[in-house]
Design a protein around this motif. Structure first.
Motif, mmCIF file in Angstrom:
data_model
loop_
_atom_site.group_PDB
_atom_site.id
_atom_site.type_symbol
_atom_site.label_atom_id
_atom_site.label_comp_id
_atom_site.label_asym_id
_atom_site.label_seq_id
_atom_site.Cartn_x
_atom_site.Cartn_y
_atom_site.Cartn_z
ATOM 1 N N VAL A 1 0.822 -1.223 0.000
ATOM 2 C CA VAL A 1 0.000 0.000 0.000
ATOM 3 C C VAL A 1 0.855 1.272 0.000
ATOM 4 C CG1 VAL A 1 -1.912 -1.147 1.160
ATOM 5 C CG2 VAL A 1 -0.168 0.003 2.539
ATOM 6 N N LEU A 2 2.158 1.156 -0.119
ATOM 7 C CA LEU A 2 3.020 2.338 -0.100
ATOM 8 C C LEU A 2 2.724 3.215 -1.319
ATOM 9 C CD1 LEU A 2 5.379 3.319 1.747
ATOM 10 C CD2 LEU A 2 6.935 2.411 0.019
ATOM 11 N N PRO A 3 2.588 4.522 -1.143
ATOM 12 C CA PRO A 3 2.309 5.403 -2.286
ATOM 13 C C PRO A 3 3.390 5.302 -3.359
ATOM 14 C CG PRO A 3 1.968 6.568 -0.214
ATOM 15 C CD PRO A 3 2.600 5.251 0.134
ATOM 16 N N ASP A 4 2.993 5.453 -4.613
ATOM 17 C CA ASP A 4 3.932 5.297 -5.730
ATOM 18 C C ASP A 4 5.088 6.289 -5.672
ATOM 19 O OD1 ASP A 4 2.425 3.235 -6.742
ATOM 20 O OD2 ASP A 4 1.275 4.507 -8.118
ATOM 21 N N GLY A 5 4.834 7.490 -5.172
ATOM 22 C CA GLY A 5 5.884 8.503 -5.156
ATOM 23 C C GLY A 5 6.938 8.309 -4.088
ATOM 24 N N ALA A 6 6.727 7.360 -3.183
ATOM 25 C CA ALA A 6 7.670 7.152 -2.081
ATOM 26 C C ALA A 6 8.819 6.251 -2.541
ATOM 27 C CB ALA A 6 6.953 6.548 -0.880
ATOM 28 N N VAL A 7 9.621 6.740 -3.454
ATOM 29 C CA VAL A 7 10.672 5.932 -4.070
ATOM 30 C C VAL A 7 11.721 5.506 -3.039
ATOM 31 C CG1 VAL A 7 12.495 5.919 -5.814
ATOM 32 C CG2 VAL A 7 10.319 7.078 -6.280
ATOM 33 N N ARG A 8 12.182 6.478 -2.243
ATOM 34 C CA ARG A 8 13.195 6.150 -1.247
ATOM 35 C C ARG A 8 12.675 5.125 -0.247
ATOM 36 N NH1 ARG A 8 13.925 9.753 3.818
ATOM 37 N NH2 ARG A 8 11.970 8.620 4.062
ATOM 38 N N ASP A 9 11.438 5.306 0.235
ATOM 39 C CA ASP A 9 10.876 4.387 1.220
ATOM 40 C C ASP A 9 10.690 2.994 0.639
ATOM 41 O OD1 ASP A 9 10.852 6.362 3.084
ATOM 42 O OD2 ASP A 9 8.693 6.752 2.993
ATOM 43 N N ARG A 10 10.301 2.910 -0.635
ATOM 44 C CA ARG A 10 10.124 1.584 -1.239
ATOM 45 C C ARG A 10 11.454 0.841 -1.292
ATOM 46 N NH1 ARG A 10 6.059 -0.867 -3.492
ATOM 47 N NH2 ARG A 10 4.804 1.055 -3.454
ATOM 48 N N GLY A 11 12.515 1.543 -1.637
ATOM 49 C CA GLY A 11 13.825 0.900 -1.641
ATOM 50 C C GLY A 11 14.254 0.475 -0.244
ATOM 51 N N LEU A 12 14.042 1.352 0.747
ATOM 52 C CA LEU A 12 14.449 1.055 2.119
ATOM 53 C C LEU A 12 13.688 -0.137 2.682
ATOM 54 C CD1 LEU A 12 15.979 1.803 4.726
ATOM 55 C CD2 LEU A 12 14.111 3.391 5.247
ATOM 56 N N TYR A 13 12.371 -0.156 2.505
ATOM 57 C CA TYR A 13 11.574 -1.232 3.096
ATOM 58 C C TYR A 13 11.747 -2.545 2.341
ATOM 59 C CZ TYR A 13 9.577 2.664 5.651
ATOM 60 O OH TYR A 13 9.424 3.776 6.433
ATOM 61 N N THR A 14 12.054 -2.467 1.064
ATOM 62 C CA THR A 14 12.381 -3.699 0.329
ATOM 63 C C THR A 14 13.700 -4.271 0.840
ATOM 64 O OG1 THR A 14 11.216 -2.869 -1.638
ATOM 65 C CG2 THR A 14 12.738 -4.695 -1.965
ATOM 66 N N ALA A 15 14.642 -3.407 1.174
ATOM 67 C CA ALA A 15 15.908 -3.866 1.755
ATOM 68 C C ALA A 15 15.668 -4.538 3.111
ATOM 69 C CB ALA A 15 16.876 -2.696 1.905
ATOM 70 N N HIS A 16 14.797 -3.957 3.915
ATOM 71 C CA HIS A 16 14.483 -4.584 5.211
ATOM 72 C C HIS A 16 13.760 -5.911 5.008
ATOM 73 C CE1 HIS A 16 15.836 -1.839 8.355
ATOM 74 N NE2 HIS A 16 15.534 -0.846 7.542
ATOM 75 N N LEU A 17 12.954 -6.002 3.968
ATOM 76 C CA LEU A 17 12.300 -7.271 3.659
ATOM 77 C C LEU A 17 13.345 -8.338 3.339
ATOM 78 C CD1 LEU A 17 9.766 -8.959 3.113
ATOM 79 C CD2 LEU A 17 9.745 -8.018 0.786
ATOM 80 N N SER A 18 14.353 -7.988 2.567
ATOM 81 C CA SER A 18 15.412 -8.956 2.236
ATOM 82 C C SER A 18 16.145 -9.398 3.500
ATOM 83 C CB SER A 18 16.394 -8.352 1.225
ATOM 84 O OG SER A 18 17.225 -7.372 1.824
ATOM 85 N N LEU A 19 16.358 -8.465 4.426
ATOM 86 C CA LEU A 19 17.044 -8.807 5.671
ATOM 87 C C LEU A 19 16.199 -9.761 6.512
ATOM 88 C CD1 LEU A 19 19.441 -8.403 7.570
ATOM 89 C CD2 LEU A 19 18.339 -6.310 8.405
#
Length: 409
Positions: free
Chosen positions: A330-348
């Motif tokens: 549900v993250l807004p499309d414009g939140a590019v930095r947050d999408r990268g950060l939370y995807t990194a935490h998902l990988s961790l």
């Protein structure tokens, strides 16, 4: 030798102890000079007692930056020619902090009005959009500091009503918090703390408790980045006990969430889970239409992402992964930095559950999404690599990703 009552009153207004004022002055000077500084509580005691009536240049610069006013307004004497020097020192500090010179505006009779507020606010919103896409680049941070400097210059060089001055101080506080946020994203907590000392001062001048709360929120994050979780817990406790948090459930929820995170990292599991439950309870009551724009970041996606950090600290990596999947959905499309950060935490989170191949695929996606300024994202991917290395898997795709990720330190 009379005590400096004016300085004491300014410190009381901002809630500063002698140690805290010394820390903020050191943060300012470290940013300005590029090396650790040596202002101590004893230095502050001498300023308060009156034994130091005319602080030297660097001490004066630090005082003016922390309190946002000339040293003469803090009860210190000055020479006849020092008024111009004070302006130069303040502009020099702002110029160095911003990375480029700030032109002085000659004094005139122009009067600031709503059009000036609107113009600066448009620049602030544009920078906020840039930060959401670019992350913590020095460009975003520097532009924010320069914008705050121009707002200061406008206040110095033009007349204005009390209402307009408060609105301008409020804008400057928000812009300075934005600079701090960029520094936090770049994993530069000391630089961020210098900005936040200024932001707290500006919030006080604006008489705005929401801006002060925002600065406290960012200060808590700098404590976490420095692994000082006891300090982070204390800062979060200030947030959740504030009068603003008592009035508005959005702020109460964020304060409890930050407290839950800090308590989890201190190993206080029961207290952390209680704080997380209080954050959830308050969030369910949130949605004040009068809340300022900055706290709009604390939407459901962010709530779940911050919850994942708590579960991670408690060792509940499956729950953390579940929270992050909900966030990314549900993250807004414009939140590019947050999408990268939370995807990194998902990988961790996946790596910590032993899902090596899946973690690698997710990490590749995170690296492709992450803007170059987000050091927090890169650091999270480095931790993923360390976890995968410790697993000892020999799968070719995992070994290939580990070697590739070694270049990201």
């Amino acid at each position: 030798m009379a005590a400096n009552v004016t300085l004491r009153d300014h410190m009381a207004h901002l809630g500063l102890t002698q140690e805290e004022l010394a820390r903020r002055m050191n943060a300012v000077l470290e940013q300005l000079e590029g090396r650790p500084s040596d202002v101590s509580a004893r230095t502050v005691r001498n300023l308060l007692s009156g034994s130091t009536r005319r602080p030297n240049g660097r001490t004066r610069v630090a005082l003016e930056a922390v309190f946002g006013c000339p040293a003469s307004d803090l009860g210190f004497s000055s020479s006849a020619s020092s008024s111009g020097d004070e302006q130069v020192r303040r502009r020099t500090f702002l110029a160095v902090a911003g990375g480029s010179a700030v032109a002085a505006t000659p004094a005139g009779h122009r009067r600031l009005g709503q059009s000036d507020i609107d113009r600066y606010n448009r620049e602030h919103l544009a920078l906020t959009d840039d930060a959401a896409v670019l992350g913590g680049t020095r460009g975003v941070e520097s532009k924010a500091v320069q914008l705050a400097a121009r707002i200061h210059e406008s206040l110095d060089s033009a007349d204005s009503s009390g209402r307009v001055r408060r609105q301008m101080y409020l804008l400057a506080a928000g812009v300075t918090c934005l600079a701090a946020s960029a520094a936090i994203d770049a994993s530069a907590p000391l630089r961020a703390r210098a900005h936040l000392g200024n932001a707290l001062t500006l919030a006080g001048l604006a008489h705005d408790s929401a801006s002060a709360f925002r600065a406290w929120d960012h200060l808590m994050l700098t404590s976490s980045q420095r692994e000082n979780h006891a300090e982070a817990a204390t800062g979060a406790d200030v947030m959740k006990r504030s009068s603003l948090a008592r009035r508005d459930p959005s702020y109460a929820s964020l304060g409890h969430m930050r407290h839950a995170n800090a308590l989890a990292r201190l190993g206080e599991s029961k207290e952390s889970l209680r704080a997380l439950a209080l954050a959830e309870q308050a969030y369910g009551k949130a949605g004040s239409p009068s809340a300022p724009a900055w706290i709009s970041f604390y939407h459901r996606a962010e709530f779940d992402a911050l919850s994942s950090y708590v579960w991670t600290a408690l060792g509940e990596h499956e729950r953390a992964e579940s929270c992050l999947h909900r966030t990314l959905a549900v993250l807004p499309d414009g939140a590019v930095r947050d999408r990268g950060l939370y995807t990194a935490h998902l990988s961790l989170a996946q790596a910590r559950q032993g899902e090596a191949e899946l973690a690698c695929a997710t990490a590749r996606r995170a690296h492709a999404l992450a803007p170059p300024g987000s050091r927090r994202t890169t650091n999270t991917l480095v931790r993923t690599r360390q976890v995968l290395t410790a697993l000892g898997t020999r799968a070719p795709e995992v070994m290939s990703w580990i070697e590739e990720a070694r270049t990201w330190n």
